[in-house]
Design a protein around this motif. Structure first.
Motif, PDB file in Angstrom:
ATOM      1  N   THR A 200      45.498  37.274  45.070  1.00  0.00           N
ATOM      2  CA  THR A 200      44.100  37.014  45.369  1.00  0.00           C
ATOM      3  C   THR A 200      43.313  37.771  43.826  1.00  0.00           C
ATOM      4  OG1 THR A 200      43.814  39.318  46.328  1.00  0.00           O
ATOM      5  CG2 THR A 200      44.050  37.463  47.773  1.00  0.00           C
ATOM      6  N   LYS A 201      43.990  38.983  43.347  1.00  0.00           N
ATOM      7  CA  LYS A 201      43.357  39.311  42.126  1.00  0.00           C
ATOM      8  C   LYS A 201      44.418  40.201  41.575  1.00  0.00           C
ATOM      9  CE  LYS A 201      40.441  42.494  44.613  1.00  0.00           C
ATOM     10  NZ  LYS A 201      39.132  42.969  44.967  1.00  0.00           N
TER      11      LYS A 201
ATOM     12  N   PRO B 219      46.719  49.851  35.247  1.00  0.00           N
ATOM     13  CA  PRO B 219      48.214  49.750  35.054  1.00  0.00           C
ATOM     14  C   PRO B 219      48.687  50.219  36.354  1.00  0.00           C
ATOM     15  CG  PRO B 219      47.575  51.197  33.427  1.00  0.00           C
ATOM     16  CD  PRO B 219      46.176  50.630  33.900  1.00  0.00           C
ATOM     17  N   ALA B 220      49.883  49.938  36.723  1.00  0.00           N
ATOM     18  CA  ALA B 220      50.814  50.282  37.943  1.00  0.00           C
ATOM     19  C   ALA B 220      50.650  52.086  37.791  1.00  0.00           C
ATOM     20  CB  ALA B 220      51.989  49.946  38.011  1.00  0.00           C
ATOM     21  N   SER B 221      50.702  52.464  36.564  1.00  0.00           N
ATOM     22  CA  SER B 221      50.866  53.918  36.657  1.00  0.00           C
ATOM     23  C   SER B 221      49.745  54.861  36.950  1.00  0.00           C
ATOM     24  CB  SER B 221      51.266  54.165  34.929  1.00  0.00           C
ATOM     25  OG  SER B 221      50.324  53.736  34.206  1.00  0.00           O
ATOM     26  N   SER B 222      48.601  53.986  37.018  1.00  0.00           N
ATOM     27  CA  SER B 222      47.380  54.571  37.110  1.00  0.00           C
ATOM     28  C   SER B 222      46.569  53.817  38.332  1.00  0.00           C
ATOM     29  CB  SER B 222      46.561  55.006  35.881  1.00  0.00           C
ATOM     30  OG  SER B 222      46.314  53.747  35.281  1.00  0.00           O
TER      31      SER B 222
ATOM     32  N   ARG C  30      46.962  39.935  50.257  1.00  0.00           N
ATOM     33  CA  ARG C  30      46.407  40.166  51.435  1.00  0.00           C
ATOM     34  C   ARG C  30      45.078  40.968  51.215  1.00  0.00           C
ATOM     35  NH1 ARG C  30      51.999  40.714  54.969  1.00  0.00           N
ATOM     36  NH2 ARG C  30      52.549  38.685  54.836  1.00  0.00           N
ATOM     37  N   LYS C  31      44.845  41.977  51.837  1.00  0.00           N
ATOM     38  CA  LYS C  31      43.488  42.636  51.680  1.00  0.00           C
ATOM     39  C   LYS C  31      43.542  43.673  50.547  1.00  0.00           C
ATOM     40  CE  LYS C  31      41.764  42.154  56.453  1.00  0.00           C
ATOM     41  NZ  LYS C  31      41.266  42.995  57.668  1.00  0.00           N
ATOM     42  N   GLU C  32      44.582  44.638  50.552  1.00  0.00           N
ATOM     43  CA  GLU C  32      44.357  45.514  49.610  1.00  0.00           C
ATOM     44  C   GLU C  32      46.122  46.223  49.398  1.00  0.00           C
ATOM     45  OE1 GLU C  32      42.574  46.893  46.994  1.00  0.00           O
ATOM     46  OE2 GLU C  32      41.049  45.317  47.814  1.00  0.00           O
ATOM     47  N   THR C  33      47.005  45.079  49.280  1.00  0.00           N
ATOM     48  CA  THR C  33      48.351  45.386  49.157  1.00  0.00           C
ATOM     49  C   THR C  33      48.891  45.276  47.562  1.00  0.00           C
ATOM     50  OG1 THR C  33      48.842  44.843  51.238  1.00  0.00           O
ATOM     51  CG2 THR C  33      50.664  44.996  49.875  1.00  0.00           C
ATOM     52  N   TYR C  34      48.957  46.393  46.896  1.00  0.00           N
ATOM     53  CA  TYR C  34      49.612  46.325  45.394  1.00  0.00           C
ATOM     54  C   TYR C  34      50.864  46.138  45.492  1.00  0.00           C
ATOM     55  CZ  TYR C  34      44.958  48.825  45.281  1.00  0.00           C
ATOM     56  OH  TYR C  34      43.565  49.226  45.450  1.00  0.00           O
ATOM     57  N   LEU C  35      51.211  45.107  44.492  1.00  0.00           N
ATOM     58  CA  LEU C  35      52.703  44.830  44.269  1.00  0.00           C
ATOM     59  C   LEU C  35      53.029  44.771  42.836  1.00  0.00           C
ATOM     60  CD1 LEU C  35      53.588  41.681  46.613  1.00  0.00           C
ATOM     61  CD2 LEU C  35      54.099  44.097  46.787  1.00  0.00           C
TER      62      LEU C  35
END
Length: 831
Positions: free
Chosen positions: A263-264, A269-272, A308-313
């Protein structure tokens, strides 16, 4: 769905011209069923996309639910068989898609209900092809079923969009994480006594990766980096670009293989990138993966994808699902590479079509075998004719005032325009600073332009117009009004023309200049890109001269009156109409309708009428008033009412023939009756189609081909690949520049003027030499070409909008549209 309609019967075949034999991209169907085909309605629940529908249908076939009958399926609600299913008229069954261990997906059960709804009489199709039967819904359905048949197997084995299937064989990178795939279009066409399959090429963009590629590899390609190490500090501009490219991309998590759609991207970055875990604590993505899965992220500096809604990968645990089309607009570099890929010589085009035939492999298609359906593997050879070019006239004072063009081309050398306009009141607006565009450079260009125009027969008493430098960033309307006033004050007469010098990238500016001058000021404009003024080239100035002359009421050239008798013998008006629609995805955006009409006995000068109407409506809603306006202008110009109307209509698909004909013919007749109850001119209504897939290939390129390997200008075909019995023909009127030429398809829907094949074909071809702004025959009749230009121009009249370039508006929403000043509508301001 292919639609066949019945209108004017073919009055015979043309005889004029030099006969030649050509190949076409049509392949004869040597056999198709003459027995009834059984039609079943199928409902699959729960409802799923067509691709999954096909998979479910195939599993049912593999489990012998269809008792060995090779049924074909359109992916939605329709199933067809050559023999009836043994279970009678209806059956319900369950189909299980087995579990997928790799994706940990449990088995899914789908319910199928099949019910017989009809039998299609194929014998009637044979009678139609022989001209012994009128069109009917049964015939339309029969042809549609055969289209389902030829698409059934490719739909399972390839990525299919509409009637095109795509393969990555021979794909080519376009840079920026995108590649072009070759596509193959196929469609069944009824022709005299036969059915044929029209096969052609089509290319589109896909994401450039393999199924096993990680998302990180794709990101490196999109941002044109050498390696992932170059992504340690992604600039915000690059992050926004990346997010646009990846939005809605399908990915799967590499260990669970669960699928997601992006979605976006995160801004960090992943570290922060922080989020809350169950106990309310905030934790960053890198720490979370280390603590939960014992996995150290290799690229913590990359942003995460959000699904999805707010799932970070994290990007590095994501792989890309293969074979996804790239749906965004290509940038200039990608578009140039795409054009290079698709721009092929006719012989290469034919070779690729034959490669597509091998991929389709009709002879090994078990579904076609069961339907007793066979196709020739050889391109169809047909008889064609090369029509003679007309005699053109320039001013009698020219050294070469009368001549016959060769190969559809000529030039202005030793020629003066037939009627030279006078340019007395004008000015030059330079959109840029005097430092970038010195006054001396502008004056040199104007001097060369004026000399060229005068040598070509125009009269320009004012050789030194006022020159004003204007701000290209804003205040355009105010600047143009100042330039207009200066022009009028300088010449002591109403301004006729504003010459505008634009920066080389001036799309937004161009649109605003046309909007202001066409709808607010009411003055003709001629825009010049600044790169042309630095070194004034005479041939460029000559082309500009052609446009300026007709904008001011002049006439560049005309066809020998004896060669267009339909127009010259009696008062006749030639009309062209087009409707342009908003780009896909644009909401609340109107369509633009335009009609242009000839205003003299030479069909050289045209006037225009424009309307804004409901978005995506093809029928011209206010055609009666538009025609009425143009008939009045014709009468005011010529002093007589036209006794005949020849109406060329662009942009109509075969499925819309009937409704367009019925409503628009009535509108034309209503317009005539509103002027005088006894006024009933004879009408011929011809649809012009360019968006088709018919191509011509000369057999002997040395004798019958032009310098690009295409058929020569004037090639006409009215047999073998045309409608079984209606009045239509293909005409390749233009000389090719490069690649393969596309002929125009003309289909006569109404003819009250009694044309025969030769008279309409030669008139249509001759008119193609009358396009005012170039010295070459054009690909479609000028009135339709002009209507298209008027529609394109009218897109600029939406007030308060932003434009990316003169051809591609970003979106006009529900903006209000300006109206072209009435004095301009009577001129060729749109050239």
């Amino acid at each position: 769905m292919f639609n066949v309609t019945e209108f004017v019967k073919r009055p015979g075949f043309g005889r004029l011209g030099r006969p030649i034999r050509i190949r076409t991209n049509y392949f004869e169907i040597t056999n198709f069923p003459d027995s009834n085909i059984h039609h079943y309605d199928i409902v699959i629940s729960p409802e799923v996309p067509p691709t999954l529908n096909r998979k479910i249908f195939q599993i049912a076939a593999e489990n012998s639910f269809y008792h060995g009958i090779k049924a074909i399926f359109d992916g939605r609600r329709n199933v067809y068989t050559i023999r009836p299913f043994p279970f009678g008229d209806a059956q319900a069954l369950d189909v299980t898609i087995p579990e997928d261990n790799a994706s940990r997906r449990i088995p899914r059960i789908f319910k199928i209900k099949i019910k017989k709804v009809n039998e299609i009489n194929m014998e009637e199709v044979y009678r139609f092809l022989d001209g012994r039967s009128s069109i009917s819904s049964n015939i339309l359905t029969g042809i549609m079923v055969l289209n389902v048949l030829i698409h059934h197997k490719p739909s399972r084995e390839h990525i299919k969009v509409g009637r095109v299937f795509y393969t990555n064989q021979g794909s080519q990178s376009l840079s920026g994480g995108v590649e072009v795939w070759q596509g193959y279009f196929q469609s069944i066409r009824p022709t005299p006594r036969k059915l044929m399959i029209n096969i052609d090429l089509h290319a589109t963009a896909f994401y450039d990766f393999y199924e096993s590629d990680s998302l990180v590899q794709l990101v490196v390609k999109i941002l044109n980096k050498r390696s992932v190490e170059d992504l340690r500090e992604i600039q915000e501009r690059d992050r926004v670009k990346l997010e646009k490219c990846l939005k809605r991309l399908k990915i799967y998590e590499s260990s669970s293989r669960r699928r997601f759609k992006i979605t976006k991207l995160t801004n960090t970055p992943a570290s922060s990138t922080m989020f809350e875990v169950n106990d309310g604590q905030r934790i960053d993505v890198v720490t979370y993966f280390n603590n939960t899965y014992g996995r150290s992220l290799q690229y913590p500096f990359l942003p995460c994808v959000i699904v999805r809604k707010e799932t970070y990968l994290p990007m590095e645990i994501c792989n890309v699902v293969g074979g996804q089309r790239y749906m965004r607009k290509l940038n200039k570099r990608q578009m140039a590479e795409m054009i290079k890929f698709t721009r092929q010589s006719p012989s290469s085009h034919a070779d690729k079509i034959n490669q597509g035939l091998q991929i389709l492999d009709y002879r090994q298609n078990e579904y076609m075998h069961q339907f007793n359906f066979r196709v020739s593997t050889e391109m169809t050879i047909t008889q064609a004719r090369v029509l003679p070019a007309p005699t053109l006239h320039y001013h009698s004072a020219s050294k070469e005032d009368t001549f016959i063009p060769k190969d559809g081309l000529w030039n202005l050398r030793n020629k003066k325009v037939a009627i030279g306009a006078t340019l007395g009141s004008w000015a030059c607006a330079v959109f840029g600073s005097e430092r970038d565009y010195p006054i001396g450079t502008i004056q040199n260009f104007i001097r060369e332009l004026v000399n060229t125009c005068q040598d070509a027969g125009m009269n320009i008493p004012n050789r030194n117009p006022p020159i004003l430098h204007c701000n290209p960033q804003g205040g355009i309307e105010n600047s143009l009004r100042q330039v207009w006033v200066r022009a009028g004050n300088s010449a002591k007469s109403k301004p006729q023309l504003i010459l505008c010098i634009l920066p080389n990238i001036g799309g937004v500016l161009y649109a605003e200049i046309k909007r202001v001058c066409d709808t607010l000021i009411g003055v003709a404009t001629q825009c010049i890109q600044s790169r042309h003024i630095m070194r004034a080239i005479r041939i460029y100035c000559a082309n500009v001269c052609l446009k300026i002359n007709v904008k001011l009421g002049g006439e560049n050239s005309f066809i020998d009156p004896s060669q267009i008798p339909f127009i010259t013998q009696r008062p006749t008006i030639i009309m062209g109409a087009d409707v342009t629609h908003p780009a896909p995805g644009e909401q609340n955006t109107p369509s633009i309708a335009a009609v242009t009409a000839s205003m003299d006995a030479k069909a050289s000068r045209y006037a225009a009428s424009i309307r804004v109407q409901t978005g995506r409506q093809e029928v011209i809603g206010d055609l009666a008033e538009m025609v009425k306006e143009l008939l009045k202008t014709f009468y005011q110009t010529c002093g007589r009412k036209p006794e005949r109307i020849l109406f060329y209509r662009d942009g109509v698909s075969e499925g819309q023939f009937s409704i367009v004909l019925n409503e628009e013919i009535r509108a034309i007749k209503d317009a005539c009756m509103s002027l005088d109850g006894r006024y009933k001119p004879t009408i011929t209504f011809v649809v012009v189609q360019k968006r088709h897939h018919t191509r011509f290939f000369p057999i002997d390129t040395g004798i019958d081909g032009d310098r690009t390997g295409n058929c020569p200008s004037g090639t006409v075909v009215d047999s073998t690949i045309v409608h079984p019995f209606e009045f239509d023909f293909y005409l390749q009127s233009h000389p090719s520049l490069q690649g393969i030429s596309r002929p125009a398809h003309y289909h006569v829907l109404l003819d009250e003027n009694g044309f025969n094949a030769d008279s309409l074909q030669i008139l249509t071809y001759n008119l193609c030499y009358n396009f005012a702004r170039c010295t070459r025959a054009v690909s479609i009749v000028p009135p339709v070409h002009y209507a298209s230009l008027v529609c394109r121009r009218a897109r600029f009249y939406a007030s308060g909008e932003n434009w990316s370039n003169p051809d591609t508006p970003e979106g006009v929403g529900s903006a209000s549209y300006g109206v072209v000043k009435s004095e301009l509508l009577k001129t060729m301001y749109f050239i």
